[in-house]
Design a protein around this motif. Structure first.
Motif, mmCIF file in Angstrom:
data_model
loop_
_atom_site.group_PDB
_atom_site.id
_atom_site.type_symbol
_atom_site.label_atom_id
_atom_site.label_comp_id
_atom_site.label_asym_id
_atom_site.label_seq_id
_atom_site.Cartn_x
_atom_site.Cartn_y
_atom_site.Cartn_z
ATOM 1 N N ILE A 171 -4.684 25.672 2.265
ATOM 2 C CA ILE A 171 -4.130 27.078 2.393
ATOM 3 C C ILE A 171 -2.653 27.104 2.852
ATOM 4 O O ILE A 171 -1.773 27.826 2.436
ATOM 5 N N GLY A 172 -2.509 26.373 3.919
ATOM 6 C CA GLY A 172 -1.166 26.531 4.892
ATOM 7 C C GLY A 172 -0.761 25.229 5.431
ATOM 8 O O GLY A 172 -0.097 25.314 6.625
ATOM 9 N N GLN A 173 -1.430 24.099 5.171
ATOM 10 C CA GLN A 173 -1.043 22.767 5.950
ATOM 11 C C GLN A 173 -1.410 23.030 7.380
ATOM 12 O O GLN A 173 -2.539 23.564 7.775
ATOM 13 N N TRP A 174 -0.354 22.436 8.172
ATOM 14 C CA TRP A 174 -0.652 22.707 9.853
ATOM 15 C C TRP A 174 -0.844 24.109 10.173
ATOM 16 O O TRP A 174 -1.702 24.493 10.967
ATOM 17 N N HIS A 175 -0.403 25.206 9.610
ATOM 18 C CA HIS A 175 -0.492 26.394 9.836
ATOM 19 C C HIS A 175 -1.832 27.061 9.205
ATOM 20 O O HIS A 175 -2.175 27.949 9.917
ATOM 21 N N GLY A 176 -2.137 26.510 8.397
ATOM 22 C CA GLY A 176 -3.489 26.867 7.761
ATOM 23 C C GLY A 176 -4.672 26.507 8.905
ATOM 24 O O GLY A 176 -5.662 27.524 8.835
ATOM 25 N N LEU A 177 -4.622 25.413 9.621
ATOM 26 C CA LEU A 177 -5.722 25.373 10.470
ATOM 27 C C LEU A 177 -5.850 26.376 11.655
ATOM 28 O O LEU A 177 -6.702 26.831 11.782
ATOM 29 N N PHE A 178 -4.547 26.728 12.041
ATOM 30 C CA PHE A 178 -4.528 27.735 13.068
ATOM 31 C C PHE A 178 -4.491 28.862 12.609
ATOM 32 O O PHE A 178 -4.841 30.018 13.453
ATOM 33 N N LEU A 179 -4.261 29.483 11.484
ATOM 34 C CA LEU A 179 -4.628 30.870 10.866
ATOM 35 C C LEU A 179 -6.014 31.039 11.038
ATOM 36 O O LEU A 179 -6.478 32.099 11.349
ATOM 37 N N PHE A 180 -6.961 29.982 10.730
ATOM 38 C CA PHE A 180 -8.221 30.152 10.883
ATOM 39 C C PHE A 180 -8.653 30.234 12.385
ATOM 40 O O PHE A 180 -9.586 31.095 12.663
ATOM 41 N N ASP A 181 -8.047 29.575 13.368
ATOM 42 C CA ASP A 181 -8.397 29.639 14.656
ATOM 43 C C ASP A 181 -8.023 31.095 15.247
ATOM 44 O O ASP A 181 -8.843 31.564 16.203
ATOM 45 N N VAL A 182 -7.002 31.456 14.818
ATOM 46 C CA VAL A 182 -6.359 32.900 15.083
ATOM 47 C C VAL A 182 -7.537 33.922 14.736
ATOM 48 O O VAL A 182 -7.643 34.862 15.739
ATOM 49 N N THR A 183 -7.978 33.733 13.501
ATOM 50 C CA THR A 183 -8.813 34.825 13.087
ATOM 51 C C THR A 183 -10.066 34.877 13.832
ATOM 52 O O THR A 183 -10.567 35.908 14.327
#
Length: 539
Positions: A171-183
């Motif tokens: 979904i977004g490489q490094w940022h994709g991981l933390f998009l999930f955690d922010v959610t």
């Protein structure tokens, strides 16, 4: 008491809906905290490409997190006692959410390391909040099971992160991981507003001397984490700065101990910590973390060496997640029937059996061949963790909770340091044994050997479609043979490590079994012995 007035429904006996809401909130908080750590630690190879970093540089993302997290529990437990639980809950989650969101704006290694260090501090409160919510979800007499379920929610993201990470990276490489955690963080914030914790007494937990004691304590632990996480990558004796960090770490910890021992109200009760019972407890926690590193370090390392990616290991770690999830209730039942000491002995036996099964791996081993052993390893993790909690928390709570801050600080630091120690030991042992096996295998390779010559011809012939020059083909064939020899040496090195883990687990089995037997004898002579008592059923 916390100054915030409780909502009217908090004064009534908790309804079933409220208990379910507390359980769901606790689970959500545990997943949020766990994924914040494990989504990065299990995907460093993918993240380093996003940040344009080498493997050694990317490892600082872990070093930074552990360096602050190791001492954060002590600081934030005191903050929680001083602020009150409700104010602390909202404030800590808002800070966690803000720092998690900062990951979405980081595009360089330096900024990413800084954000990871901040997250290590900000994520620590979520551990206690997870446990509080799980304990609130059950009646007071079942509080020990709530404690175990809380830590289960914190442990499941370890293997589960490897199951979900592949899709998030797409979904977004490094940022994709933390998009999930922010959610998850946003959902957690909504959940704690919908299901607030019951207020608890608050008191001033800080002393003036803490202004000197804590920086010494935190600096010492942070430098130890750096040495353990970076030592193998830069090799232990090759870089002078590693020795300087270790010397400074020991100096800071020594100065902290000297200062705290002379205070009437020390941050950590060091005299209690060096009692025989606590020394055995901390040793058992460290050793259990070392042997349990087999799954996240040794198995993953072996599979990566054999060309298996996280995507191909997803079913394996899905089963490991299930084993962890089911292991905690099973551990609770075993402990209820036979006691936590017997549970630790059974867990050591499970680790030994799983490691011995893994020691039979070959270069043809694939993730599906490890399903049984890694499920057993996950159950053992739950067993060790449950036994440690009961054996540690039981005497602390029975003593009126006077040393709860000291216990939480020591238990948390032992978990983090044990994890790093296990990873450092396994990776160092693999490199040492790889070099040994490589030299042994190369000694048997002679160009004049007909079998070697035939193998070189086969490898060179496989490249004939792309390389016409016979001399270039011969060089490439030799290079391929060297790669195969090195891969075989790596596999043999991991098999040696599995055998070492099995041997260490057998030694733990004997030691823990002897302690359990001696405790039974003492309990028979003095039935009221506090060290043998189970975890109290008070919340």
């Amino acid at each position: 008491m916390d100054n915030t007035p409780p909502p009217p429904d908090a004064l009534q006996p908790p309804s079933l809906a409220r208990r379910l809401g507390s359980a769901a909130t606790g689970t959500l908080l545990g997943l949020t905290q766990g994924f914040g750590l494990y989504l990065v630690s299990s995907n460093l190879s993918s993240i380093q490409g996003s940040l344009g970093a080498t493997a050694a540089e990317a490892s600082w993302l872990l070093s930074a997190y552990f360096a602050t997290a190791a001492s954060a529990t002590l600081l934030l437990t005191k903050v929680r006692l001083s602020m009150g639980l409700r104010t602390f809950t909202i404030g800590s989650l808002l800070i966690f959410l803000a720092i998690s969101a900062l990951h979405l704006a980081t595009d360089s290694l330096v900024s990413a390391v800084a954000v990871r260090a901040a997250l290590g501090l900000a994520a620590a409160p979520l551990t206690s909040l997870t446990v509080f919510y799980m304990m609130q979800s059950l009646p007071a007499r079942f509080a020990p099971f709530g404690l175990l379920l809380g830590f289960a929610a914190l442990q499941v993201p370890g293997p589960l992160a490897r199951v979900v990470a592949t899709d998030l990276l797409e979904i977004g490489q490094w940022h994709g991981l933390f998009l999930f955690d922010v959610t998850l963080g946003v959902l957690s914030l909504a959940a704690i507003h919908a299901v607030p914790l019951a207020p608890q007494p608050r008191r001033n937990a800080f002393c003036r001397g803490d202004l000197l004691a804590f920086p010494l304590y935190a600096t010492g632990l942070a430098l130890l984490c750096v040495v353990l996480s970076q030592g193998r990558l830069h090799w232990w004796t090759d870089q002078p700065w590693l020795g300087a960090c270790l010397a400074l770490a020991l100096t800071c910890i020594g100065l902290y101990a000297m200062f705290d021992l002379g205070r009437d109200n020390p941050m950590i009760d060091l005299r209690w910590l060096v009692s025989p019972y606590m020394l055995r407890f901390v040793t058992a926690v460290l050793l259990s973390r070392v042997v349990l590193s087999e799954q996240q370090v040794a198995i993953v390392g072996l599979m990566n060496a054999l060309g298996q990616s996280n995507d191909q290991m997803r079913p394996l770690f899905a089963l490991a997640s299930l084993g962890t999830l089911l292991g905690f209730p099973l551990a609770g039942l075993i402990s209820l029937r036979y006691g936590p000491r017997s549970l630790s002995v059974i867990s050591a036996a499970l680790v030994a059996a799983a490691a011995w099964m893994d020691a039979g791996s070959t270069a043809a081993t694939r993730p599906q061949d490890l399903y049984l052993s890694q499920t057993l390893m996950s159950v053992a993790l739950a067993g060790f963790f449950s036994a440690a909690l009961q054996l540690g928390f039981g005497p602390v709570l029975q003593d009126g909770g006077k040393r709860i801050v000291s216990f939480l600080a020591v238990f948390s630091a032992a978990q983090y340091l044990g994890t790093l120690l296990g990873s450092a030991w396994i990776n160092t042992a693999v490199e040492w044994r790889r070099q040994f096996h490589y030299q042994a295998l190369v000694q048997h390779l002679a160009i004049g050997d007909p079998e070697v010559a035939m193998r070189l011809a086969q490898l060179g012939g496989s490249l004939a479609r792309w390389i016409n020059d016979p001399i270039a083909r011969a060089k490439q064939g030799t290079a391929l043979l060297v790669q195969q020899v090195n891969r075989e040496a790596v596999v043999l090195a991991y098999l040696d490590v599995f055998q070492m883990i099995a041997a260490l687990s057998v030694a733990m089995f004997v030691w823990l079994g002897a302690l359990a037997w001696l405790n039974r004898r003492r309990a028979a002579a003095t039935p009221s012995s506090p060290a043998a008592a189970p975890l109290p059923t008070t919340s």
